[in-house]
Design an enzyme around this catalytic site. Structure first.
Site, mmCIF file in Angstrom:
data_model
loop_
_atom_site.group_PDB
_atom_site.id
_atom_site.type_symbol
_atom_site.label_atom_id
_atom_site.label_comp_id
_atom_site.label_asym_id
_atom_site.label_seq_id
_atom_site.Cartn_x
_atom_site.Cartn_y
_atom_site.Cartn_z
ATOM 1 C CB THR A 230 -0.880 0.053 1.264
ATOM 2 O OG1 THR A 230 -0.012 0.141 2.393
ATOM 3 C CG2 THR A 230 -1.741 -1.172 1.388
ATOM 4 C CD GLU B 261 -4.961 -2.146 2.546
ATOM 5 O OE1 GLU B 261 -5.370 -1.694 1.450
ATOM 6 O OE2 GLU B 261 -4.307 -1.458 3.354
ATOM 7 C CE LYS C 34 -14.217 15.753 16.042
ATOM 8 N NZ LYS C 34 -13.688 14.905 17.051
ATOM 9 C CD1 TRP D 35 -17.938 13.083 11.928
ATOM 10 C CD2 TRP D 35 -15.898 13.824 11.462
ATOM 11 N NE1 TRP D 35 -17.084 12.535 12.842
ATOM 12 C CE2 TRP D 35 -15.819 12.974 12.589
ATOM 13 C CE3 TRP D 35 -14.725 14.424 10.992
ATOM 14 C CZ2 TRP D 35 -14.615 12.686 13.224
ATOM 15 C CZ3 TRP D 35 -13.527 14.142 11.639
ATOM 16 C CH2 TRP D 35 -13.480 13.291 12.745
#
Ligand code: ADP
Length: 544
Positions: free
Chosen positions: A185, A328, A439, A444
């Site tokens: 990754t 993944e 934030k 959010w």
């Protein structure tokens, strides 16, 4: 009582032998600097067999890591099969990583040999003294005008194949859980982590390119995988094509939008796949090409702006087929194919569905989890939480236990780090990556949603929204905007455009015009680079 069916392992030799036996006359085309290389699957399969013997001759260990540093080419596909079919592990190195990351990865994986395209040798060669375990560098001549150093570690690919007898008979991998390939990754935090695919996971994932509620690859298709083979196995398209018997067209080193459009038109490509950046770049030139054969434009890797998908639908009659996943997850986890329930919707409502990442593909399970309480959240299109994923091609840990398992739950699900809501049909709408959310005052703000709305402006080419620290609100959004060539716009006009589209408290506190949104190694917006660039940035009124 046990079932009485044959226990045949799901292994890549099946994909190889099937392609060789059934589709020998089909072609693989690779675009090169001065034209095209054409090879039939039968010829290609012979080269895979020679390569298998060559790996033995070179003394590569039984499960040795065979690295590639290559573009999307037929030769790269030879390695995709020869390494795993002989029990070795294909390790695709991402050519766009930083030198330190590349040497770290090659050493961590203990690569024994690297196959490198001649055009990429100048990138790799300066690093080779730090690649401690690599014994051979095999140069694949792609016609690039690049000097080859005089060094005993360097071999020529075609010569190596010519000197190696084709392996005769069937490739055998007995245990389907044997490692087939690995990918690291990009490691936005900490060191890159190795994801190790098994034969079983790869075979099952390859089938996903064939499902009707997806790209539906068939023998009749001509497929152009633009997404790099050095990143998450080109979304499984190369193996999918071999399974289906589709004709494959590889773009080689030239992946500019113009080169891609020329290939799409000249080969009457029916299915293609690439990140949004490619499709954004190609959009202004669409009218210059006959793309009437295209039926699927797979798009993912980052959020597909609704305006982009709709522009394709209007110009070509084919919207972008939105998919989501990560290294993944092999990577395909969701696809946004239209369901019968969507037939009743207006075109505008359908466009909103297409902008979602889609429903989990067969065999993948998803759940939404509240990051604070750990509770599972309902699929009501309102509650947002972290997506966790489980399935036969989802990683259960990283190579050598890197990351301490923190990305996996106790009951074995993958924490994706992506925040989403899901509707009653299981269509996921990605709100953000956990680390990219803004934030603001305990609430959010989705940077992805803001970007999508900004990019819907006809004068705007690209937009990226980042969080800027704010004394009162903790963080506030700042929009970095790239205008289309020749256009001009003020910050106020951008905000005016946003006002009817988002909640008032979502409006960015500042708009900065930049020349280009920096991209990661795989063409995604690099928010990290932007955050670094604007570190210390003072928002208007921030000290209030
Ligand atoms: P890296 O994490 O190294 O960038 P990946 O290429 O595996 O590597 O990136 C996976 C991530 O890319 C996902 O977790 C998600 O945040 C983002 N992503 C992938 N597909 C989409 C999509 N269709 N919409 C929004 N984000 C996406």
């Amino acid at each position: 009582m046990l079932g009485l069916m044959q226990d045949r392992p799901l292994v890549l030799p099946h994909i190889f032998h099937r392609a060789e036996q059934l589709f020998g006359r089909k072609e693989i085309v690779t675009a090169t600097a001065d034209g095209e290389q054409r090879i039939t699957i039968a010829e290609w399969a012979q080269r895979v067999r020679r390569l298998a013997t060559a790996l033995d001759r070179l003394g590569i260990s039984a499960d040795g890591r065979v690295a590639t540093f290559c573009w999307n080419t037929a030769a790269h596909l030879e390695l995709y099969l020869a390494a795993p079919c002989t029990g070795r592990v294909l390790h695709t190195l991402n050519i766009r990583l930083f030198p330190d990351q590349l040497t770290y990865i090659a050493n961590h994986a203990e690569d024994e040999i690297v196959f490198v395209d001649r055009s990429l040798l100048p990138l790799l060669w300066p690093l080779t003294d730090k690649m401690d375990t690599v014994r051979h560098y095999v140069v694949i001549d792609d016609g690039a005008d690049v000097d080859i150093p005089d060094d005993p570690r360097i071999l020529d690919y075609d010569q190596l194949l010519a000197e190696s007898e084709p392996f005769a008979g069937q490739f055998i991998v007995e245990d389907e859980n044997t490692a087939a390939a690995m990918c690291y990754t990009s490691g936005t935090t900490g060191n890159p982590k190795g994801v190790v695919y098994s034969h079983r996971s790869t075979v099952l994932h390859s089938l996903i390119s064939l499902i009707a509620d997806g790209a539906a690859l068939s023998e009749r298709d001509v497929v152009l995988p633009i997404v790099p083979m050095f990143h998450a196995n080109a979304w499984g398209l190369p193996y999918g094509c071999l399974l289906a018997g589709s004709t494959i067209v590889f773009p080689g080193p030239n992946m500019t939008p113009k080169a891609v459009l020329e290939l799409l038109a000249s080969h009457q490509v029916t299915v293609t796949g690439g990140v949004p950046t490619i499709w954004m770049g190609a959009l202004p030139m669409l009218g210059d090409y006959d793309l009437s054969h295209l039926r699927v434009l797979l798009c993912g890797g980052s959020a597909v702006p609704k305006s982009l998908s709709e522009a394709y639908r209007e110009k070509l009659g084919v919207p972008l087929l939105h998919a989501w996943g990560m290294t993944e997850t092999s990577p395909i986890a969701t696809m946004s194919t239209r369901r019968s329930q969507h037939d009743e919707l207006t075109e505008e409502q359908r466009a909103n569905v297409r902008a979602k990442q889609g429903q989990p593909v067969p065999l993948v399970e998803l759940r939404l989890v509240d990051p604070d309480t750990g509770d599972e959240l309902p699929w009501d299109d309102v509650h947002t939480g972290e997506i966790q994923a489980a399935g036969p091609w989802i990683a259960k840990e990283y190579y050598r236990g890197e990351g301490g398992g923190s990305q996996y739950t106790e009951d074995g699900w993958l924490r994706t780090g992506d925040v989403a809501a899901a509707d009653e049909y299981g269509f996921v709408r990605l709100v953000d990556r956990t680390k990219d959310l803004v934030k603001s005052g305990g609430e959010w703000i989705s940077s992805v949603e803001l970007e999508n709305e900004i990019m819907a402006h006809p004068k705007i080419a690209e937009a990226a929204v980042i969080a800027i620290p704010h004394e009162r609100w903790v963080e506030r959004p700042m929009a970095c905007v790239v205008l289309k060539p020749g256009e001009s716009l003020t910050a106020e006009e951008v905000l005016e455009h946003l006002k009817p589209r988002v909640a008032k408290w979502w409006l960015p506190d500042a708009v900065e015009f930049i020349d280009e949104v920096p991209k990661t190694s795989v063409g995604k917006f690099s928010k990290k680079t932007l955050r670094d660039k604007f570190a210390g940035y003072k928002l208007p009124g921030a000290d209030a």
